[in-house]
Design an enzyme around this catalytic site. Structure first.
Site, PDB file in Angstrom:
ATOM      1  N   HIS A 164      48.810 102.969  99.630  1.00 21.63           N
ATOM      2  CA  HIS A 164      47.895 102.907  98.498  1.00 21.63           C
ATOM      3  C   HIS A 164      47.407 101.479  98.318  1.00 21.63           C
ATOM      4  CE1 HIS A 164      50.972 101.804  95.074  1.00 21.63           C
ATOM      5  NE2 HIS A 164      51.234 101.164  96.185  1.00 21.63           N
TER       6      HIS A 164
ATOM      7  N   CYS B 237      49.475  93.983  96.040  1.00 23.10           N
ATOM      8  CA  CYS B 237      49.155  95.418  95.982  1.00 23.10           C
ATOM      9  C   CYS B 237      47.656  95.683  95.998  1.00 23.10           C
ATOM     10  CB  CYS B 237      49.796  96.045  94.752  1.00 23.10           C
ATOM     11  SG  CYS B 237      51.594  96.021  94.804  1.00 23.10           S
TER      12      CYS B 237
ATOM     13  N   HIS C 226      54.697 102.493 100.969  1.00 24.02           N
ATOM     14  CA  HIS C 226      56.036 102.578 100.370  1.00 24.02           C
ATOM     15  C   HIS C 226      56.753 103.801 100.912  1.00 24.02           C
ATOM     16  CE1 HIS C 226      55.368  99.498  97.285  1.00 24.02           C
ATOM     17  NE2 HIS C 226      54.163 100.025  97.112  1.00 24.02           N
TER      18      HIS C 226
ATOM     19  N   ASP D 253      52.871 113.048 101.673  1.00 29.96           N
ATOM     20  CA  ASP D 253      53.572 112.378 102.775  1.00 29.96           C
ATOM     21  C   ASP D 253      52.619 111.936 103.882  1.00 29.96           C
ATOM     22  OD1 ASP D 253      55.944 111.394 104.014  1.00 29.96           O
ATOM     23  OD2 ASP D 253      55.932 113.124 105.356  1.00 29.96           O
ATOM     24  N   HIS D 254      52.758 110.679 104.275  1.00 30.10           N
ATOM     25  CA  HIS D 254      51.938 110.057 105.312  1.00 30.10           C
ATOM     26  C   HIS D 254      50.444 110.145 104.995  1.00 30.10           C
ATOM     27  CE1 HIS D 254      55.729 109.964 107.461  1.00 30.10           C
ATOM     28  NE2 HIS D 254      55.182 109.031 108.212  1.00 30.10           N
TER      29      HIS D 254
ATOM     30  N   GLU E  72      59.587 103.531  93.739  1.00 28.22           N
ATOM     31  CA  GLU E  72      58.600 102.934  94.640  1.00 28.22           C
ATOM     32  C   GLU E  72      59.299 101.991  95.609  1.00 28.22           C
ATOM     33  OE1 GLU E  72      54.188 101.830  93.772  1.00 28.22           O
ATOM     34  OE2 GLU E  72      55.431 100.103  93.235  1.00 28.22           O
TER      35      GLU E  72
END
Length: 136
Positions: free
Chosen positions: A15, A34, A42, A80-81, A125
């Site tokens: 992200h 970030c 993460h 996921d991914h 996280e």
């Protein structure tokens, strides 16, 4: 008698924290590393807890296999991914902070949990940074 049961899961996702209505400098000041335009990732750890009465017939608050499958379908397969900013519709106009991710997860799971049961999401996280959301 009320009991809280929990299922742990995980997903890996990328992200970027930023606001398109802010300058790069302001985003950098607020979000630091970030705000990387090339994103960062993460290894999220997720704990989904359900709190409620023990069913006298089954002895369960919720069947853990049902909860496991629900998390796999609604959360792991969706996140996921993935690049959360780009590939997950919920974050097209919502900054994918840990706080917002936890709320999105809660909103995705809540319709599948009996109304009389309380749902709580804890999202790590990093091993030391985590948020908890229970719909309030």
């Amino acid at each position: 008698m009320k009991v809280k049961v929990s299922r742990k899961a995980h997903f890996n996702a990328a992200h970027r924290l930023y606001r398109s209505d802010w300058s790069f400098e302001k985003n950098d000041q607020v979000f630091g590393k970030c705000n990387n335009p090339n994103f960062h990732g993460h290894n999220y750890e997720l704990i989904v807890s359900v709190y409620g009465e023990i069913d006298q017939e089954t002895g369960f608050v919720i069947d853990m296999k049902v909860l496991k499958d629900l998390i796999a379908v609604e959360i792991e397969s969706a996140f996921d991914h993935k690049n959360l900013n780009v590939e997950v519709a919920a974050f097209k106009n919502l900054n994918p902070t840990a706080e917002n991710i936890a709320v999105v997860i809660w909103n995705k799971l809540r319709p599948h949990i009996d109304d009389e049961k309380k749902l709580e999401i804890t999202l790590y996280e990093t091993p030391r940074n985590f948020v908890t959301y229970s719909g309030e």
